[in-house]
Design an enzyme around this catalytic site. Structure first.
Site, PDB file in Angstrom:
ATOM      1  N   TYR A 196       0.883  -1.170   0.000  1.00 38.16           N
ATOM      2  CA  TYR A 196       0.000   0.000   0.000  1.00 38.16           C
ATOM      3  C   TYR A 196       0.914   1.212   0.000  1.00 38.16           C
ATOM      4  O   TYR A 196       2.114   1.099  -0.267  1.00 38.16           O
ATOM      5  CB  TYR A 196      -0.875  -0.140   1.266  1.00 38.16           C
ATOM      6  CG  TYR A 196      -2.077   0.741   1.369  1.00 38.16           C
ATOM      7  CD1 TYR A 196      -3.023   0.814   0.350  1.00 38.16           C
ATOM      8  CD2 TYR A 196      -2.295   1.493   2.522  1.00 38.16           C
ATOM      9  CE1 TYR A 196      -4.146   1.611   0.491  1.00 38.16           C
ATOM     10  CE2 TYR A 196      -3.417   2.291   2.659  1.00 38.16           C
ATOM     11  CZ  TYR A 196      -4.337   2.350   1.648  1.00 38.16           C
ATOM     12  OH  TYR A 196      -5.441   3.135   1.793  1.00 38.16           O
ATOM     13  N   ARG A 236      -6.171   9.591 -10.810  1.00 32.48           N
ATOM     14  CA  ARG A 236      -5.527  10.288  -9.690  1.00 32.48           C
ATOM     15  C   ARG A 236      -4.995   9.235  -8.724  1.00 32.48           C
ATOM     16  O   ARG A 236      -5.596   8.916  -7.714  1.00 32.48           O
ATOM     17  CB  ARG A 236      -6.531  11.223  -8.999  1.00 32.48           C
ATOM     18  CG  ARG A 236      -5.878  12.258  -8.092  1.00 32.48           C
ATOM     19  CD  ARG A 236      -6.359  12.166  -6.660  1.00 32.48           C
ATOM     20  NE  ARG A 236      -5.978  10.898  -6.054  1.00 32.48           N
ATOM     21  CZ  ARG A 236      -6.457  10.438  -4.911  1.00 32.48           C
ATOM     22  NH1 ARG A 236      -7.379  11.083  -4.268  1.00 32.48           N
ATOM     23  NH2 ARG A 236      -6.048   9.276  -4.380  1.00 32.48           N
ATOM     24  N   LYS A 268      -5.403  -2.822  -2.771  1.00 30.78           N
ATOM     25  CA  LYS A 268      -6.531  -2.621  -1.838  1.00 30.78           C
ATOM     26  C   LYS A 268      -7.239  -3.945  -1.569  1.00 30.78           C
ATOM     27  O   LYS A 268      -7.680  -4.214  -0.457  1.00 30.78           O
ATOM     28  CB  LYS A 268      -7.520  -1.615  -2.424  1.00 30.78           C
ATOM     29  CG  LYS A 268      -6.950  -0.212  -2.465  1.00 30.78           C
ATOM     30  CD  LYS A 268      -7.536   0.647  -1.369  1.00 30.78           C
ATOM     31  CE  LYS A 268      -6.748   1.909  -1.195  1.00 30.78           C
ATOM     32  NZ  LYS A 268      -7.384   2.943  -0.445  1.00 30.78           N
ATOM     33  N   GLU A 320     -12.010   3.905  -6.544  1.00 38.51           N
ATOM     34  CA  GLU A 320     -10.703   4.227  -5.984  1.00 38.51           C
ATOM     35  C   GLU A 320      -9.905   5.088  -6.948  1.00 38.51           C
ATOM     36  O   GLU A 320      -9.784   4.755  -8.135  1.00 38.51           O
ATOM     37  CB  GLU A 320      -9.982   2.880  -5.778  1.00 38.51           C
ATOM     38  CG  GLU A 320      -8.825   2.908  -4.859  1.00 38.51           C
ATOM     39  CD  GLU A 320      -9.190   3.242  -3.427  1.00 38.51           C
ATOM     40  OE1 GLU A 320     -10.072   2.602  -2.847  1.00 38.51           O
ATOM     41  OE2 GLU A 320      -8.563   4.185  -2.895  1.00 38.51           O
ATOM     42  N   ASP A 321      -9.388   6.181  -6.462  1.00 42.96           N
ATOM     43  CA  ASP A 321      -8.454   7.021  -7.219  1.00 42.96           C
ATOM     44  C   ASP A 321      -8.993   7.508  -8.561  1.00 42.96           C
ATOM     45  O   ASP A 321      -8.279   7.508  -9.577  1.00 42.96           O
ATOM     46  CB  ASP A 321      -7.096   6.316  -7.359  1.00 42.96           C
ATOM     47  CG  ASP A 321      -6.343   6.321  -6.022  1.00 42.96           C
ATOM     48  OD1 ASP A 321      -6.904   6.807  -5.020  1.00 42.96           O
ATOM     49  OD2 ASP A 321      -5.205   5.841  -5.977  1.00 42.96           O
ATOM     50  N   ASP A 345     -13.862   5.258  -1.737  1.00 44.99           N
ATOM     51  CA  ASP A 345     -12.979   5.218  -0.570  1.00 44.99           C
ATOM     52  C   ASP A 345     -12.242   6.536  -0.350  1.00 44.99           C
ATOM     53  O   ASP A 345     -11.991   6.926   0.783  1.00 44.99           O
ATOM     54  CB  ASP A 345     -11.975   4.069  -0.733  1.00 44.99           C
ATOM     55  CG  ASP A 345     -11.077   3.948   0.474  1.00 44.99           C
ATOM     56  OD1 ASP A 345     -11.613   3.915   1.604  1.00 44.99           O
ATOM     57  OD2 ASP A 345      -9.848   3.900   0.311  1.00 44.99           O
ATOM     58  N   ASP A 346     -11.892   7.217  -1.435  1.00 48.88           N
ATOM     59  CA  ASP A 346     -11.132   8.472  -1.277  1.00 48.88           C
ATOM     60  C   ASP A 346     -11.977   9.530  -0.585  1.00 48.88           C
ATOM     61  O   ASP A 346     -11.451  10.408   0.093  1.00 48.88           O
ATOM     62  CB  ASP A 346     -10.680   9.002  -2.639  1.00 48.88           C
ATOM     63  CG  ASP A 346      -9.883   7.950  -3.368  1.00 48.88           C
ATOM     64  OD1 ASP A 346      -8.848   7.548  -2.843  1.00 48.88           O
ATOM     65  OD2 ASP A 346     -10.342   7.496  -4.436  1.00 48.88           O
ATOM     66  N   ASN A 363      -0.422  11.668   0.060  1.00 46.96           N
ATOM     67  CA  ASN A 363       0.345  10.451  -0.216  1.00 46.96           C
ATOM     68  C   ASN A 363       1.000  10.539  -1.591  1.00 46.96           C
ATOM     69  O   ASN A 363       0.500  11.252  -2.450  1.00 46.96           O
ATOM     70  CB  ASN A 363      -0.601   9.233  -0.232  1.00 46.96           C
ATOM     71  CG  ASN A 363      -1.133   8.917   1.144  1.00 46.96           C
ATOM     72  OD1 ASN A 363      -0.430   9.029   2.113  1.00 46.96           O
ATOM     73  ND2 ASN A 363      -2.408   8.538   1.209  1.00 46.96           N
TER      74      ASN A 363
HETATM   75  P1  NAD Z   1      -7.861  16.315  -5.410  1.00 47.19           P
HETATM   76  O1  NAD Z   1      -7.109  16.463  -6.662  1.00 47.19           O
HETATM   77  O2  NAD Z   1      -9.310  16.053  -5.481  1.00 47.19           O
HETATM   78  O3  NAD Z   1      -7.678  17.644  -4.514  1.00 47.19           O
HETATM   79  C1  NAD Z   1      -6.473  18.320  -4.334  1.00 47.19           C
HETATM   80  C2  NAD Z   1      -6.786  19.709  -3.834  1.00 47.19           C
HETATM   81  O4  NAD Z   1      -5.572  20.379  -3.525  1.00 47.19           O
HETATM   82  C3  NAD Z   1      -7.533  20.594  -4.836  1.00 47.19           C
HETATM   83  O5  NAD Z   1      -8.591  21.242  -4.190  1.00 47.19           O
HETATM   84  C4  NAD Z   1      -6.499  21.625  -5.233  1.00 47.19           C
HETATM   85  O6  NAD Z   1      -7.083  22.899  -5.507  1.00 47.19           O
HETATM   86  C5  NAD Z   1      -5.679  21.703  -3.979  1.00 47.19           C
HETATM   87  N1  NAD Z   1      -4.365  22.266  -4.240  1.00 47.19           N
HETATM   88  C6  NAD Z   1      -3.518  21.991  -5.257  1.00 47.19           C
HETATM   89  N2  NAD Z   1      -2.445  22.793  -5.173  1.00 47.19           N
HETATM   90  C7  NAD Z   1      -2.616  23.563  -4.089  1.00 47.19           C
HETATM   91  C8  NAD Z   1      -1.844  24.578  -3.495  1.00 47.19           C
HETATM   92  N3  NAD Z   1      -0.670  24.941  -3.987  1.00 47.19           N
HETATM   93  N4  NAD Z   1      -2.333  25.160  -2.392  1.00 47.19           N
HETATM   94  C9  NAD Z   1      -3.512  24.813  -1.858  1.00 47.19           C
HETATM   95  N5  NAD Z   1      -4.284  23.841  -2.387  1.00 47.19           N
HETATM   96  C10 NAD Z   1      -3.831  23.232  -3.486  1.00 47.19           C
HETATM   97  O7  NAD Z   1      -7.140  15.180  -4.591  1.00 47.19           O
HETATM   98  P2  NAD Z   1      -7.711  14.382  -3.319  1.00 47.19           P
HETATM   99  O8  NAD Z   1      -8.380  13.149  -3.767  1.00 47.19           O
HETATM  100  O9  NAD Z   1      -8.468  15.311  -2.460  1.00 47.19           O
HETATM  101  O10 NAD Z   1      -6.357  13.936  -2.621  1.00 47.19           O
HETATM  102  C11 NAD Z   1      -5.438  14.890  -2.142  1.00 47.19           C
HETATM  103  C12 NAD Z   1      -4.302  14.191  -1.423  1.00 47.19           C
HETATM  104  O11 NAD Z   1      -4.823  13.528  -0.277  1.00 47.19           O
HETATM  105  C13 NAD Z   1      -3.582  13.144  -2.241  1.00 47.19           C
HETATM  106  O12 NAD Z   1      -2.184  13.268  -2.053  1.00 47.19           O
HETATM  107  C14 NAD Z   1      -4.050  11.843  -1.666  1.00 47.19           C
HETATM  108  O13 NAD Z   1      -3.057  10.824  -1.741  1.00 47.19           O
HETATM  109  C15 NAD Z   1      -4.296  12.218  -0.226  1.00 47.19           C
HETATM  110  N6  NAD Z   1      -5.251  11.302   0.408  1.00 47.19           N
HETATM  111  C16 NAD Z   1      -4.864  10.688   1.571  1.00 47.19           C
HETATM  112  C17 NAD Z   1      -5.713   9.800   2.191  1.00 47.19           C
HETATM  113  C18 NAD Z   1      -5.254   9.150   3.474  1.00 47.19           C
HETATM  114  O14 NAD Z   1      -4.135   9.208   3.809  1.00 47.19           O
HETATM  115  N7  NAD Z   1      -6.110   8.501   4.233  1.00 47.19           N
HETATM  116  C19 NAD Z   1      -6.924   9.489   1.625  1.00 47.19           C
HETATM  117  C20 NAD Z   1      -7.327  10.137   0.437  1.00 47.19           C
HETATM  118  C21 NAD Z   1      -6.476  11.056  -0.151  1.00 47.19           C
END
Ligand code: NAD
Length: 549
Positions: free
Chosen positions: A101, A154, A172, A243-244, A266-267, A406
């Site tokens: 993972y 993504r 997963k 997912e993603d 899940d996200d 991540n």
């Molecule tokens: P997403 O693309 O939907 O959202 C990303 C957001 O970040 C957008 O709103 C974008 O405007 C913003 N952003 C980009 N550049 C920026 C900047 N310079 N300043 C401020 N905001 C900025 O992606 P997501 O699905 O929301 O995932 C985001 C991150 O969260 C990923 O790295 C993902 O791996 C992580 N994530 C972690 C977990 C976990 O650890 N449990 C779960 C889900 C997602």
């Protein structure tokens, strides 16, 4: 389904059974099985127990210098002998989780075409439109309990990896089996290969997907519609985990299908539940109530909005109005503080856009809004700077700092930075794991807001109850169940999640709570048996060798 208890004369024989990973035991076949299955001479004479085999696996695993090599080694084991693979993963979950993972699965996806050995799951391409039913029927097992599906747009915080994102559904589903005991024979990873807009992949001769631009608009929607409807007809019992998917599709598809299909994202929902569980457990350290928190999200995408929505549901359950609860959530996106005064706000951000003058500087925002918790979901590495975290520590006795992006390379800050810039006072959880750190002579064990605490248990609860749908309230229940499992001992050392070693117990408790909720919400045909615990125990896959004789 794979009937592990099949009579010996119904099993494939000779080299054939050695090539069936769900049935193969390798050197674990007993003398009698070797005789009856025509295996004599095809295996070296020494018979090993599964523990001895596992010891050899771990020795070889630790001898690998590189994490990607460890990943390749484990996937090769999964392709040869799934029982031994799962025995190893279950017993060594803390070691295996970061390999199968995040973060290492991210590296594996970036290299997927280059390290590709053997296909796993189904690849359904844009060119298969109109033919998806036939492809689903090519899957050898008609009984599928869980599907994890991605379109690869993504992958973690790594962006569009097209068909190379297949590592995520595969990983997963391994966790579904390892953490919640879903039978691996009833798991199906699916890649919807609808193209990629990643030009590098178009140029890569070893790219495994179709090197064309992504389907968009109605062509994309029609393709997903066909997929969903055909899954319902071919695998009517299956739970579908999205997912993603990219921001432009994730919430939209969830809202489109959530009321008619046994599905979730899940996200959005899994992330929301694991983060809410962290906030709930933090209350025992901060002595603040949930309603005392003011959350500042850095990143206003799929994950951030999902967390805020579940936080709002939790406060509503405590008697607050939706509006009151939303006012406790603030967002910063790539254009700065999300405020009502901004033109062209997307619909999902509107409930969290409050009246305020526009602001762009993060430190200024922190000093003005004074959040109690800072949650990073931006995919922007190192964006929680020293002045920002020092401001969080000035404004709060116990600031909550969750850099969730991540893999590790994308995290908004490291554990060491968070603890040292807040005088060791922050309550920390990250998306990818960090090693323990020592600050001012005190050692901190960083928590991981790992979705694996949530989705396997919710999935198991849905599978055993056959709930028609997977409402948000199930994720609220899962978050409450998870946070209640954090022991006082963990809390006293600053831990807000239970140890990974207890993840099977966590998943089972969540499954029990989810199944009971399906019943009380009238979401299932049958009634929950009185002995639900035993009912679930009977269902659980156990990674032990069946005696075939
Ligand atoms: P997403 O693309 O939907 O959202 C990303 C957001 O970040 C957008 O709103 C974008 O405007 C913003 N952003 C980009 N550049 C920026 C900047 N310079 N300043 C401020 N905001 C900025 O992606 P997501 O699905 O929301 O995932 C985001 C991150 O969260 C990923 O790295 C993902 O791996 C992580 N994530 C972690 C977990 C976990 O650890 N449990 C779960 C889900 C997602």
């Amino acid at each position: 389904m794979v009937d592990y208890k099949r009579r010996i004369n119904e099993l494939p024989k000779g080299s054939q059974i050695l090539h069936e990973p769900l049935l193969n035991k390798g050197t674990g076949f007993t003398v009698r099985e070797r005789e009856e299955l025509n295996l004599k001479g095809l295996l070296p004479p020494t018979v090993l127990t599964i523990e001895e085999q596992k010891a050899r696996i771990m020795k070889n695993f630790h001898a690998k210098q590189d994490d990607l090599e460890k990943y390749i080694f484990m996937i090769a084991l999964q392709d040869r002998n799934e029982t031994l693979f799962y025995r190893t993963v279950i017993d060594e979950i803390e070691t295996m989780m970061p390999i199968l993972y995040t973060p290492v699965v991210g590296k594996a996806c970036q290299q997927y075409g280059h390290i590709f050995r053997r296909p796993r799951g189904l690849f359904i391409s844009a060119t298969d439109r109109g033919n998806i039913n036939t492809i689903l029927r090519n899957w050898p097992n008609p009984h599928v309990d869980v599907i994890v599906v991605t379109d690869g747009e993504r992958i973690l915080g790594l962006g569009d990896l097209g068909a190379h994102g297949m590592g995520i559904p595969v990983g997963k589903l391994s966790l579904y089996t390892a953490c919640a005991g879903i039978d691996p024979a009833r798991c199906l990873p699916i890649m919807l290969d609808i193209g990629t807009d990643n030009e590098e992949l178009h140029k890569d001769p070893l790219y495994i997907g179709i090197p064309q631009r992504r389907l968009r608009g109605s062509k994309y929607d029609d393709f997903i519609d066909e997929f969903m409807n055909e899954v319902k007809s071919v695998f009517p019992d299956a739970l579908i985990q999205f997912e993603d998917f990219a921001n432009i599709n994730a919430a939209r598809l969830l809202n489109k299908y959530r009321n008619d299909f046994r599905m979730f994202n899940d996200d959005i929902q899994g992330t929301a539940a694991v983060t809410l569980a962290g906030l709930l457990a933090s209350q025992r350290i901060t002595h603040r109530k949930l309603q005392d928190e003011r959350l500042m999200f850095y990143g206003a995408g799929t994950a951030g909005i999902g967390i805020a929505q579940l936080f709002v549901s939790a406060l509503q359950k405590n008697g607050f109005s939706e509006d009151e609860a939303q006012r406790k959530c603030w967002f910063i996106d790539s254009q700065g503080l999300v405020v009502k005064e901004r033109k062209r706000l997307t619909e999902s951000k509107m409930p969290f856009a409050h009246h305020h003058s526009p602001m762009h500087n993060m430190l200024g925002i922190i000093n003005t809004i004074k959040p109690t918790a800072l949650i990073g979901v931006s995919g922007q590495p190192q964006s929680f700077s020293q002045p920002v975290l020092e401001a969080m520590a000035r404004n709060n006795d116990r600031p909550i700092v969750f850099p969730l992006s991540n893999p590790t390379s994308m995290s908004e800050c490291t554990a060491e930075q968070a603890y040292s810039w807040t005088d060791g006072r922050c309550i920390f959880a990250s998306g990818s794991p960090f090693e323990p750190v020592t600050v001012n002579g005190k050692t901190f064990v960083p928590g991981q807001g790992n979705n694996a605490y949530i989705f396997p248990g919710v999935g198991l609860g849905v599978v055993v109850s056959r709930s028609y749908v997977v409402p948000d309230t199930m994720f609220l229940t899962a978050a409450e169940t998870l946070s209640a499992m954090v022991t006082d001992e963990s809390i006293s050392s600053g831990q807000i999640y239970p140890p990974l070693a207890s993840i099977r117990e966590v998943s089972k408790n969540i499954a029990v709570a989810v199944a009971r909720q399906a019943e009380s919400d009238g979401l299932m045909d049958s009634v929950i048996p009185d002995n639900l615990n035993q009912h679930i125990d009977k269902y659980l896959y156990k990674a032990v060798y069946t005696d075939y004789t």
